[in-house]
Design an enzyme around this catalytic site. Structure first.
Site, PDB file in Angstrom:
ATOM      1  N   ARG A 270       0.848  -1.034   0.129  1.00 13.21           N
ATOM      2  CA  ARG A 270      -0.077  -0.220   0.106  1.00 13.21           C
ATOM      3  C   ARG A 270       0.844   1.235   0.185  1.00 13.21           C
ATOM      4  O   ARG A 270       1.504   1.579   1.116  1.00 13.21           O
ATOM      5  CB  ARG A 270      -0.998   0.169   1.311  1.00 13.21           C
ATOM      6  CG  ARG A 270      -1.856   1.151   1.269  1.00 13.21           C
ATOM      7  CD  ARG A 270      -2.667   1.060   2.492  1.00 13.21           C
ATOM      8  NE  ARG A 270      -1.865   2.001   3.300  1.00 13.21           N
ATOM      9  CZ  ARG A 270      -1.434   1.831   4.615  1.00 13.21           C
ATOM     10  NH1 ARG A 270      -2.244   0.813   5.500  1.00 13.21           N
ATOM     11  NH2 ARG A 270      -0.910   2.717   5.478  1.00 13.21           N
ATOM     12  N   HIS A 274      -3.846   4.322   4.511  1.00 11.10           N
ATOM     13  CA  HIS A 274      -4.848   3.431   4.601  1.00 11.10           C
ATOM     14  C   HIS A 274      -6.177   4.129   4.201  1.00 11.10           C
ATOM     15  O   HIS A 274      -6.929   3.612   3.261  1.00 11.10           O
ATOM     16  CB  HIS A 274      -5.099   2.930   6.213  1.00 11.10           C
ATOM     17  CG  HIS A 274      -6.149   2.393   6.145  1.00 11.10           C
ATOM     18  ND1 HIS A 274      -6.496   0.792   5.808  1.00 11.10           N
ATOM     19  CD2 HIS A 274      -7.430   2.324   7.063  1.00 11.10           C
ATOM     20  CE1 HIS A 274      -7.620   0.344   6.275  1.00 11.10           C
ATOM     21  NE2 HIS A 274      -8.309   1.263   6.816  1.00 11.10           N
ATOM     22  N   TYR A 283       4.177   5.379  11.303  1.00 11.69           N
ATOM     23  CA  TYR A 283       4.185   4.312  11.638  1.00 11.69           C
ATOM     24  C   TYR A 283       5.279   3.543  10.548  1.00 11.69           C
ATOM     25  O   TYR A 283       5.587   2.267  10.947  1.00 11.69           O
ATOM     26  CB  TYR A 283       3.014   3.158  11.859  1.00 11.69           C
ATOM     27  CG  TYR A 283       1.924   3.418  10.700  1.00 11.69           C
ATOM     28  CD1 TYR A 283       2.260   2.653   9.613  1.00 11.69           C
ATOM     29  CD2 TYR A 283       1.014   4.385  10.829  1.00 11.69           C
ATOM     30  CE1 TYR A 283       1.230   2.624   8.704  1.00 11.69           C
ATOM     31  CE2 TYR A 283      -0.069   4.460   9.715  1.00 11.69           C
ATOM     32  CZ  TYR A 283       0.132   3.525   8.797  1.00 11.69           C
ATOM     33  OH  TYR A 283      -0.669   3.485   7.689  1.00 11.69           O
TER      34      TYR A 283
END
Length: 389
Positions: A270, A274, A283
């Site tokens: 990805r 998100h 993160y």
């Protein structure tokens, strides 16, 4: 086992370096654009078909980019980007037949494209002006599912019905690596295996379940879980559109022929957030993203097309123009979407109606009516419509 040897086997954060090139990954087109063969998953495509796959991925990425911009401008409430997953979606979507039935999550914009679902219908849902925007039975493409993992159960049940009807169609259910931890997915695997349901479970392992890396979801590669349920699993390079197409075709033939379910794990990444409410810089690091950028699915196929002389500048120029036309249609279409009738929220809830919904509808109508003709203001369009009935 010693502490030292345990630490040596511990996967690294993010999973990209840990499993990106491990043996068993089906690949037909390397990140450098070199064509390779695979004994079990062979494919032979015409130049026109190859250009078609490239076109699909380019237009899907452009549509996705426009949707992100529209959300940033306040035109959409939310958007889940597919950036980086174009090959996994276009390859698998193009592997299906019209009579196959697809159960997506909320990120399968590329798969929707292959099923001729109008992009504006997808955007209408994220703008909040419709309940989904399309009739699932027109394209055999179910509505987007927000509840994580539940669509795998829907797909297993539908596939069980296909088997009982004696049809030779296949069913494909999309889910992510994070969803693989849901109990619904385990139940779907069990039911599909026991009832020999013709369903392909297609996991897009994009390395991150929001902010949780893959090693927090599974201690073994996801495709290996299938063996515990009694059906085969395969891992494919999810950034290789040719390999995804070949593997998904084979998986669908497997399930259509009465051999039961199959699990495909598309190993991808990805590239974006998100959703538009997420900040991936909190993160994951830039080095990881840069590593995966070198495996970009669109650049990979273009390199191959150029090396083989299968596309010329006229093709690319025409595609750029087509992308601009699509982007303008998306922008204009979203901004021109009318607000829905407020009473429409009570429609399409139960097939035969429901007393509680009827009661709530009446209460809400009374509430809306309380604003009509107050302080000299004209009645709302909704009120005028109600008075006309």
């Amino acid at each position: 086992m010693s502490v030292k040897s345990t630490a040596a086997r511990r996967p690294t954060r993010g999973g990209a370096k840990r499993r990106g090139d491990e043996p068993g990954l089906v690949q037909l087109l390397t990140p450098e654009g070199e064509r390779v063969e695979h004994a079990e998953y062979a494919i032979d495509l015409t130049p026109e078909e190859l250009r078609g796959l490239y076109r699909d991925m380019v237009l899907t990425r452009r549509f996705d980019a426009e949707a992100i911009t529209l959300q940033r401008q306040g035109e959409l409430g939310l958007w889940a980007s597919l950036l980086g997953q174009e090959a996994a979606q276009i390859g698998s979507g193009r592997a299906t037949r019209p009579d196959d039935y697809i159960f997506p999550t909320y990120r399968e914009h590329g798969v929707a494209w292959t099923r001729d679902v109008d992009p504006l219908n997808l955007l209408g849902m994220f703008r909040g002006v419709n309940h989904g925007g399309w009739d699932p039975n027109e394209n055999n493409f179910h509505l987007y599912t927000i509840v994580i993992g539940s669509q795998t159960l829907h797909a297993a049940g539908y596939a069980m019905g296909v088997a009982k009807d004696g049809a030779d169609a296949g069913v494909i259910a999309y889910f992510g690596d994070g969803a693989s931890s849901q109990g619904d997915v385990a139940e779907a695997f069990t039911f599909a295996a026991v009832y020999n349901a013709p369903v392909v479970f297609f996991c897009q392992n994009n390395q991150w379940a929001i902010s949780e890396p893959t090693e927090k979801q599974s201690r073994v590669p996801i495709y290996q879980r299938a063996a515990g349920y009694g059906f085969p699993g395969v891992r494919v390079d999810g950034n290789d559109v040719l390999a995804v197409l070949a593997v998904t075709r084979a998986a669908l033939e497997h399930v259509r022929s009465g051999q039961g379910p199959m699990l495909v794990e598309a190993f991808t990444y990805r590239m974006g957030a998100h959703t538009t409410t997420d900040d991936p810089t909190r993160y994951r690091n830039d080095e990881e993203r840069e590593q995966w950028e070198s495996k970009d699915p669109i650049a990979r196929l273009r390199t191959y097309l150029d090396k083989q002389g299968l596309a010329d500048e006229d093709f690319y120029a025409g595609l750029a123009t087509e992308s601009d036309v699509l982007a303008k249609r998306v922008r204009d279409g979203v901004r021109g979407m009318p607000n829905p009738d407020k009473m429409a929220i009570f429609e399409h809830i139960y097939a035969d109606g429901h007393a509680l919904v009827d009661e709530e509808r009446a209460q809400f109508a009374t509430y809306l009516a309380s604003f009509d003709d107050t302080e000299g203001h004209a009645a709302s369009p909704e009120a005028a419509a109600r008075k006309g009935h």
